[in-house]
Design a protein around this motif. Structure first.
Motif, PDB file in Angstrom:
ATOM      1  N   LEU A 272       0.825  -1.210   0.000  1.00 23.50           N
ATOM      2  CA  LEU A 272       0.000   0.000   0.000  1.00 23.50           C
ATOM      3  C   LEU A 272       0.856   1.255   0.000  1.00 23.50           C
ATOM      4  CD1 LEU A 272      -2.894  -0.995   2.458  1.00 23.50           C
ATOM      5  CD2 LEU A 272      -2.794  -1.241  -0.034  1.00 23.50           C
ATOM      6  N   THR A 273       1.975   1.220   0.703  1.00 21.76           N
ATOM      7  CA  THR A 273       2.907   2.349   0.703  1.00 21.76           C
ATOM      8  C   THR A 273       3.483   2.546  -0.702  1.00 21.76           C
ATOM      9  OG1 THR A 273       3.423   2.010   3.034  1.00 21.76           O
ATOM     10  CG2 THR A 273       5.031   3.264   1.732  1.00 21.76           C
ATOM     11  N   GLY A 274       3.783   1.456  -1.376  1.00 23.57           N
ATOM     12  CA  GLY A 274       4.265   1.534  -2.753  1.00 23.57           C
ATOM     13  C   GLY A 274       3.229   2.145  -3.679  1.00 23.57           C
ATOM     14  N   ILE A 275       1.964   1.813  -3.451  1.00 28.61           N
ATOM     15  CA  ILE A 275       0.885   2.392  -4.258  1.00 28.61           C
ATOM     16  C   ILE A 275       0.815   3.897  -4.020  1.00 28.61           C
ATOM     17  CG2 ILE A 275      -1.602   2.431  -4.679  1.00 28.61           C
ATOM     18  CD1 ILE A 275      -1.594  -0.567  -3.786  1.00 28.61           C
ATOM     19  N   ARG A 276       1.025   4.310  -2.775  1.00 28.98           N
ATOM     20  CA  ARG A 276       1.028   5.749  -2.480  1.00 28.98           C
ATOM     21  C   ARG A 276       2.166   6.436  -3.243  1.00 28.98           C
ATOM     22  NH1 ARG A 276       0.715   7.657   3.251  1.00 28.98           N
ATOM     23  NH2 ARG A 276      -0.312   9.429   2.266  1.00 28.98           N
ATOM     24  N   GLY A 277       3.278   5.743  -3.414  1.00 33.16           N
ATOM     25  CA  GLY A 277       4.369   6.275  -4.226  1.00 33.16           C
ATOM     26  C   GLY A 277       3.956   6.411  -5.678  1.00 33.16           C
ATOM     27  N   THR A 278       3.215   5.439  -6.172  1.00 33.20           N
ATOM     28  CA  THR A 278       2.703   5.488  -7.542  1.00 33.20           C
ATOM     29  C   THR A 278       1.756   6.665  -7.711  1.00 33.20           C
ATOM     30  OG1 THR A 278       2.927   3.086  -7.774  1.00 33.20           O
ATOM     31  CG2 THR A 278       1.432   4.187  -9.313  1.00 33.20           C
ATOM     32  N   ILE A 279       0.976   6.944  -6.686  1.00 33.32           N
ATOM     33  CA  ILE A 279       0.069   8.095  -6.748  1.00 33.32           C
ATOM     34  C   ILE A 279       0.873   9.391  -6.849  1.00 33.32           C
ATOM     35  CG2 ILE A 279      -1.583   9.453  -5.391  1.00 33.32           C
ATOM     36  CD1 ILE A 279      -2.752   6.687  -4.515  1.00 33.32           C
ATOM     37  N   ARG A 280       1.986   9.502  -6.119  1.00 33.65           N
ATOM     38  CA  ARG A 280       2.842  10.687  -6.223  1.00 33.65           C
ATOM     39  C   ARG A 280       3.404  10.807  -7.641  1.00 33.65           C
ATOM     40  NH1 ARG A 280       1.188   9.854  -1.978  1.00 33.65           N
ATOM     41  NH2 ARG A 280       1.432  10.840   0.024  1.00 33.65           N
ATOM     42  N   GLU A 281       3.759   9.666  -8.203  1.00 30.97           N
ATOM     43  CA  GLU A 281       4.236   9.640  -9.586  1.00 30.97           C
ATOM     44  C   GLU A 281       3.141  10.166 -10.514  1.00 30.97           C
ATOM     45  OE1 GLU A 281       5.857   6.243 -12.734  1.00 30.97           O
ATOM     46  OE2 GLU A 281       5.512   5.683 -10.653  1.00 30.97           O
ATOM     47  N   MET A 282       1.914   9.688 -10.323  1.00 30.11           N
ATOM     48  CA  MET A 282       0.790  10.141 -11.141  1.00 30.11           C
ATOM     49  C   MET A 282       0.561  11.640 -10.962  1.00 30.11           C
ATOM     50  SD  MET A 282      -0.676   7.698 -12.956  1.00 30.11           S
ATOM     51  CE  MET A 282      -2.161   8.581 -13.331  1.00 30.11           C
ATOM     52  N   GLN A 283       0.663  12.132  -9.726  1.00 33.51           N
ATOM     53  CA  GLN A 283       0.487  13.560  -9.481  1.00 33.51           C
ATOM     54  C   GLN A 283       1.500  14.375 -10.279  1.00 33.51           C
ATOM     55  OE1 GLN A 283       0.760  13.322  -5.186  1.00 33.51           O
ATOM     56  NE2 GLN A 283      -1.402  13.812  -4.951  1.00 33.51           N
ATOM     57  N   THR A 284       2.712  13.878 -10.333  1.00 32.80           N
ATOM     58  CA  THR A 284       3.755  14.561 -11.100  1.00 32.80           C
ATOM     59  C   THR A 284       3.404  14.588 -12.579  1.00 32.80           C
ATOM     60  OG1 THR A 284       5.417  13.900  -9.483  1.00 32.80           O
ATOM     61  CG2 THR A 284       6.217  14.553 -11.658  1.00 32.80           C
ATOM     62  N   TYR A 285       2.949  13.456 -13.122  1.00 33.43           N
ATOM     63  CA  TYR A 285       2.565  13.410 -14.530  1.00 33.43           C
ATOM     64  C   TYR A 285       1.409  14.365 -14.810  1.00 33.43           C
ATOM     65  CZ  TYR A 285       5.289   9.061 -14.719  1.00 33.43           C
ATOM     66  OH  TYR A 285       6.280   8.125 -14.642  1.00 33.43           O
ATOM     67  N   VAL A 286       0.464  14.436 -13.886  1.00 27.00           N
ATOM     68  CA  VAL A 286      -0.688  15.317 -14.075  1.00 27.00           C
ATOM     69  C   VAL A 286      -0.253  16.782 -14.076  1.00 27.00           C
ATOM     70  CG1 VAL A 286      -2.867  16.073 -13.024  1.00 27.00           C
ATOM     71  CG2 VAL A 286      -2.334  13.648 -13.162  1.00 27.00           C
ATOM     72  N   ILE A 287       0.648  17.141 -13.192  1.00 27.23           N
ATOM     73  CA  ILE A 287       1.178  18.506 -13.170  1.00 27.23           C
ATOM     74  C   ILE A 287       1.857  18.823 -14.504  1.00 27.23           C
ATOM     75  CG2 ILE A 287       2.948  20.002 -12.137  1.00 27.23           C
ATOM     76  CD1 ILE A 287       2.268  18.525  -9.439  1.00 27.23           C
ATOM     77  N   ILE A 288       2.647  17.889 -15.000  1.00 22.43           N
ATOM     78  CA  ILE A 288       3.318  18.082 -16.290  1.00 22.43           C
ATOM     79  C   ILE A 288       2.293  18.235 -17.410  1.00 22.43           C
ATOM     80  CG2 ILE A 288       4.796  16.976 -18.019  1.00 22.43           C
ATOM     81  CD1 ILE A 288       6.321  15.715 -15.572  1.00 22.43           C
ATOM     82  N   CYS A 289       1.259  17.391 -17.388  1.00 25.23           N
ATOM     83  CA  CYS A 289       0.207  17.480 -18.412  1.00 25.23           C
ATOM     84  C   CYS A 289      -0.455  18.850 -18.393  1.00 25.23           C
ATOM     85  CB  CYS A 289      -0.851  16.408 -18.188  1.00 25.23           C
ATOM     86  SG  CYS A 289      -0.308  14.748 -18.584  1.00 25.23           S
ATOM     87  N   ARG A 290      -0.716  19.347 -17.219  1.00 25.48           N
ATOM     88  CA  ARG A 290      -1.350  20.666 -17.094  1.00 25.48           C
ATOM     89  C   ARG A 290      -0.418  21.755 -17.622  1.00 25.48           C
ATOM     90  NH1 ARG A 290      -4.646  24.031 -18.140  1.00 25.48           N
ATOM     91  NH2 ARG A 290      -4.797  25.835 -16.812  1.00 25.48           N
TER      92      ARG A 290
END
Length: 131
Positions: free
Chosen positions: A67-85
């Motif tokens: 679950l902690t690893g998944i939270r890391g994946t979410i941070r990764e996704m947040q970064t991609y979303v910021i870049i997309c924006r």
């Protein structure tokens, strides 16, 4: 008959996030279809898959680690979303909705991890999670 993980609110929300990502990346520029769009899609599909995997584990420490690893994946996704924006690939309101969905899943996972680490040790993954 549904598997236990399919009853997990966090799994259901993560599947909804996958659908959202696929919808949002359809309109990305052609040169990004194999770039950022593909990366987003590949990354987001791992979230519900890892939650399902964790549901099959009987060791609380290993579940917490997953679950902690998944939270890391979410941070990764947040970064991609910021870049997309910043690149103009998603409009502001979709960006905000995207972030909200990610944060909701993250908060749910944080609660579950906290419960698993508590001295009384809650059941490994509960079907109904508050978020």
């Amino acid at each position: 008959m549904a598997e236990h993980f399919e009853k997990l609110v966090v799994w259901q929300r993560s599947v909804e996030l996958v659908q959202f990502v696929y919808q949002q990346t359809r309109d990305f520029p052609a040169d990004e279809k194999s770039g950022l769009a593909a990366t987003l899609r590949r990354t987001v599909t791992g979230i519900p898959a890892k939650i399902a995997e964790a549901d099959g584990v009987d060791d609380a420490d290993k579940v917490c680690q997953t679950l902690t690893g998944i939270r890391g994946t979410i941070r990764e996704m947040q970064t991609y979303v910021i870049i997309c924006r910043k690149m103009g690939f998603i409009p502001y309101l979709k960006y905000k909705a995207f972030r909200k969905k990610l944060l909701r899943i993250d908060r749910t996972l944080a609660v579950q991890i906290e419960q698993l680490q508590a001295p009384h040790k809650a059941p490994l993954l509960k079907p109904r999670l508050a978020a």
